[in-house]
Scaffold this motif. Structure first.
Motif, PDB file in Angstrom:
ATOM      1  N   ARG A 131       0.825  -1.258  -0.165  1.00 23.82           N
ATOM      2  CA  ARG A 131       0.102   0.153   0.082  1.00 23.82           C
ATOM      3  C   ARG A 131       1.027   1.165  -0.120  1.00 23.82           C
ATOM      4  NH1 ARG A 131      -4.178  -1.441   4.660  1.00 23.82           N
ATOM      5  NH2 ARG A 131      -2.656  -0.414   5.988  1.00 23.82           N
ATOM      6  N   TRP A 132       1.756   1.259   0.874  1.00 24.88           N
ATOM      7  CA  TRP A 132       2.817   2.511   0.938  1.00 24.88           C
ATOM      8  C   TRP A 132       3.269   2.863  -0.407  1.00 24.88           C
ATOM      9  CZ3 TRP A 132       5.501   2.231   6.371  1.00 24.88           C
ATOM     10  CH2 TRP A 132       4.565   2.440   7.454  1.00 24.88           C
ATOM     11  N   GLN A 142       2.407   2.805  -3.162  1.00 26.82           N
ATOM     12  CA  GLN A 142       1.679   3.579  -4.274  1.00 26.82           C
ATOM     13  C   GLN A 142       0.756   4.569  -3.715  1.00 26.82           C
ATOM     14  OE1 GLN A 142      -2.084   2.830  -4.647  1.00 26.82           O
ATOM     15  NE2 GLN A 142      -1.786   1.988  -2.636  1.00 26.82           N
ATOM     16  N   MET A 143       0.480   4.757  -2.332  1.00 26.58           N
ATOM     17  CA  MET A 143      -0.220   5.888  -1.992  1.00 26.58           C
ATOM     18  C   MET A 143       0.224   6.478  -0.698  1.00 26.58           C
ATOM     19  SD  MET A 143      -4.353   5.371  -2.741  1.00 26.58           S
ATOM     20  CE  MET A 143      -4.919   5.876  -4.376  1.00 26.58           C
ATOM     21  N   PHE A 193      -1.214   8.816   4.542  1.00 29.38           N
ATOM     22  CA  PHE A 193      -2.308   9.546   4.704  1.00 29.38           C
ATOM     23  C   PHE A 193      -3.534   9.161   3.722  1.00 29.38           C
ATOM     24  CE2 PHE A 193       0.427  11.878   7.400  1.00 29.38           C
ATOM     25  CZ  PHE A 193      -0.575  12.093   8.331  1.00 29.38           C
ATOM     26  N   GLU A 194      -3.218   8.822   2.353  1.00 30.64           N
ATOM     27  CA  GLU A 194      -4.074   8.661   1.315  1.00 30.64           C
ATOM     28  C   GLU A 194      -4.798   7.289   1.627  1.00 30.64           C
ATOM     29  OE1 GLU A 194      -2.813   8.977  -2.574  1.00 30.64           O
ATOM     30  OE2 GLU A 194      -4.459  10.716  -3.092  1.00 30.64           O
ATOM     31  N   THR A 195      -3.908   6.513   2.015  1.00 36.97           N
ATOM     32  CA  THR A 195      -4.513   5.073   2.431  1.00 36.97           C
ATOM     33  C   THR A 195      -5.388   5.022   3.643  1.00 36.97           C
ATOM     34  OG1 THR A 195      -2.390   4.067   1.846  1.00 36.97           O
ATOM     35  CG2 THR A 195      -3.654   2.868   3.377  1.00 36.97           C
ATOM     36  N   TYR A 196      -4.939   5.927   4.492  1.00 35.64           N
ATOM     37  CA  TYR A 196      -6.014   5.998   5.770  1.00 35.64           C
ATOM     38  C   TYR A 196      -7.245   6.546   5.358  1.00 35.64           C
ATOM     39  CZ  TYR A 196      -2.548   3.918   9.059  1.00 35.64           C
ATOM     40  OH  TYR A 196      -1.867   2.921   9.626  1.00 35.64           O
ATOM     41  N   ARG A 197      -7.210   7.487   4.568  1.00 31.63           N
ATOM     42  CA  ARG A 197      -8.366   8.183   4.026  1.00 31.63           C
ATOM     43  C   ARG A 197      -9.528   7.324   3.528  1.00 31.63           C
ATOM     44  NH1 ARG A 197      -9.710  13.285   2.286  1.00 31.63           N
ATOM     45  NH2 ARG A 197     -11.511  13.285   0.631  1.00 31.63           N
ATOM     46  N   MET A 198      -8.885   6.059   2.804  1.00 32.17           N
ATOM     47  CA  MET A 198      -9.812   5.009   2.330  1.00 32.17           C
ATOM     48  C   MET A 198     -10.184   4.227   3.583  1.00 32.17           C
ATOM     49  SD  MET A 198      -8.291   4.091  -1.387  1.00 32.17           S
ATOM     50  CE  MET A 198      -6.594   4.531  -0.695  1.00 32.17           C
ATOM     51  N   GLY A 256     -14.564   8.971   5.191  1.00 30.31           N
ATOM     52  CA  GLY A 256     -13.062   9.623   5.193  1.00 30.31           C
ATOM     53  C   GLY A 256     -12.542   9.548   6.501  1.00 30.31           C
ATOM     54  N   MET A 257     -11.480  10.635   6.267  1.00 37.39           N
ATOM     55  CA  MET A 257     -10.525  10.880   7.314  1.00 37.39           C
ATOM     56  C   MET A 257     -10.934  11.153   8.768  1.00 37.39           C
ATOM     57  SD  MET A 257      -7.081  10.580   6.831  1.00 37.39           S
ATOM     58  CE  MET A 257      -5.960  10.721   7.580  1.00 37.39           C
TER      59      MET A 257
END
Ligand SMILES: NC(=O)c1ccc[n+]([C@@H]2O[C@H](COP(=O)([O-])OP(=O)(O)OC[C@H]3O[C@@H](n4cnc5c(N)ncnc54)[C@H](O)[C@@H]3O)[C@@H](O)[C@H]2O)c1
Length: 480
Positions: free
Chosen positions: A222-223, A225-226, A229-234, A240-241
């Motif tokens: 995961r890390w 490519q995103m 923070f963008e990963t945790y947003r999902m 969301g966040m």
């Protein structure tokens, strides 16, 4: 004029810097007092020459010249960039930076690879602190694009600007760190993960291999490519966040971490880690592990490049900058329509280029020839194109991962709806690897039927066909 980088300290990191500069067309002056330095750098360069060109779908600039210098002064006197990569000891860094300062041209920027020191610690006794900053890379420096650019309060904006341009031109991403801090940004994460891992091994919760599996089968992917923070947003779902933080925030106060403690690195703990690591990876030499790592990174980076995501988007930007401009004059020589290296993902189990990729090579060559006669992306967007109607490929030699090649293309016929091309795929020694004779038909993308090209494209196609008409035909095409 070719620029020169002085690399001071040619170990794992300095060697990686040397490779990145050389393969991007810079000359490199290397200074390292270790008698083994030349051997080590030769081995490292072999890996880099194999790996870096594979990331790109165009050829890199011609490689620069590597000079081993017997003194630091000789390395820096004509340098346009200086990269300090000596061992992580502040007294040594002070001594080396002082010596650089007294021999290097005044305007030359000095970057330090330090993993942990702040630039204001490095510049303590400098006369010219405005030109020093931390430029902290990641191993392997020739493949990973991140470089943390950490200025001190005394670093000039002009020096930061130069550094940003130089590092970007090498295909790197200079991440400007807003405020200096011990260990910058990325190593603070790595330190946190490393501490946790040491506790998990010490307390027999996990072996070194189990910890590596926990990373590479899950969040490591995961890390890449995103990021975080963008990963945790999902992870927060549609809410969301904010929802994510509300849900998992309280857990931060639970004792899930032993982050602030460091386990004693006793002989027992070190022995345990070494034994587990030997059991996990001892069957391979470091060079073999490096080759595996590089090939995996190439595969990952090329996948991201195809998606124009993460570090792959960065590669696309660099590629657009180094792609040579097309000479659009109709001259009586074959045209170099493709020049590049065979990447690892084009090869099959035995390391040879897969048969289907020859089709791709010649399709790329045709795209380039189309662009040269004006049938470019705008022309296609306006509703016209050429479709391949027929291709004859002859396979003459095997091709391997990492092999550089070019394609020489010519127009055999350019009349009405028909564009007939002949391509020779050439090895660096000029020998022919494969040939293709290819018939393209001009089509309207609205009616999906063949039709005569628009006048400007037709004119350029005819001019190129006339320019190539007197080129001798290869034997197998005589009388065709
Ligand atoms: N290894 C990593 O993953 C990594 C990553 C990023 C940054 N860094 C930083 O890069 C720097 C170098 O680390 P490394 O891992 O390449 O170490 P290394 O031990 O592999 O290389 C250091 C080299 O410096 C040479 N050297 C020693 N004294 C010298 C001198 N006076 N002048 C010139 N050369 C000298 C040594 O002979 C050696 O070849 C350190 O500041 C380190 O924190 C390391």
């Amino acid at each position: 004029m070719t620029k020169t980088a002085a690399i001071i300290g040619g170990g794992v990191i300095g060697g990686g810097w040397a490779a990145r500069f050389l393969l991007n067309g810079w000359n490199v002056n290397l200074y390292d007092p270790d008698p083994q330095a030349a051997r080590k750098i030769t081995e490292l360069l072999a890996n880099a020459r194999y790996a870096l060109p594979m990331l790109y779908d165009v050829a890199l600039p011609p490689e620069g010249t590597l000079s081993h210098c017997s003194t630091l002064a000789a390395a820096v006197t004509d340098a346009d960039w200086i990269q300090e990569s000596v061992p992580e000891r502040l007294d040594l860094k002070h001594r080396v930076i002082g010596e650089i300062e007294s021999h290097a041209p005044r305007a030359t920027v000095i970057g330090s690879s330090t993993s942990g020191f702040r630039p204001s610690q490095l510049n303590e006794s400098m006369q010219t602190p405005d030109r020093l900053m931390v430029t902290h890379p990641f191993n392997p420096v020739y493949l990973l694009p991140l470089v943390e650019l950490v200025p001190s309060a005394k670093t000039s904006e002009a020096a930061i600007q130069i550094a940003t341009e130089v590092l970007t031109s090498l295909g790197m991403h200079p991440l400007r760190v807003r405020r200096e801090i011990d260990a910058h940004i990325a190593d603070r994460f790595l330190e946190a993960v490393w501490r946790e891992a040491l506790w998990l091994v010490r307390d027999n919760v996990a072996t070194t291999e189990e910890i590596d599996n926990a990373i590479r089968y899950g969040f490591g992917l995961r890390w890449a490519q995103m990021g975080l923070f963008e990963t945790y947003r999902m992870a927060g779902g549609e809410a969301g966040m904010r929802h994510f933080i509300e849900q998992f925030g309280p857990a931060l106060k639970w004792p899930w971490t032993r982050l602030m403690d460091v386990p004693d690195l006793t002989d027992e703990l070190i022995g345990k880690i070494v034994d587990q690591s030997d059991a996990q990876s001892g069957a391979h030499t470091i060079r073999e592990l490096e080759r595996m790592r590089d090939e995996n990174l190439i595969g990952i980076l090329r996948a991201l490049k195809a998606r124009d995501a993460g570090a792959g988007a960065l590669l696309n930007g660099h590629e657009a900058r180094i792609r040579p401009a097309r000479n659009l004059d109709a001259t009586p020589e074959p045209i170099t329509s493709v020049a590049r290296t065979v990447p690892i993902d084009w090869t099959d189990y035995n390391g040879h280029m897969n048969e289907s990729r020859y089709g791709q090579v010649f399709s790329d060559a045709a795209d380039d020839m189309m662009a040269r006669i004006g049938a470019d992306l705008d022309y296609i967007a306006a509703g016209h194109s050429f479709f391949a109607a027929d291709i004859h490929i002859r396979f003459l030699q095997e091709t391997q991962a990492g092999q550089a090649f070019s394609v020489a293309s010519r127009v055999l016929e350019g009349r009405g709806k028909k564009l007939r091309l002949y391509h020779e795929m050439l090895a660096q020694d000029g020998s022919v690897i494969a040939t293709a004779e290819q018939l393209l038909l001009h089509v309207s993308l609205k009616t999906r039927r063949s039709c005569v090209p628009l006048p400007e494209v037709l004119g350029k196609m005819q001019a190129l066909a006339a320019a190539h008409a007197d080129l001798p035909l290869p034997d197998h095409l005589e009388g065709a």
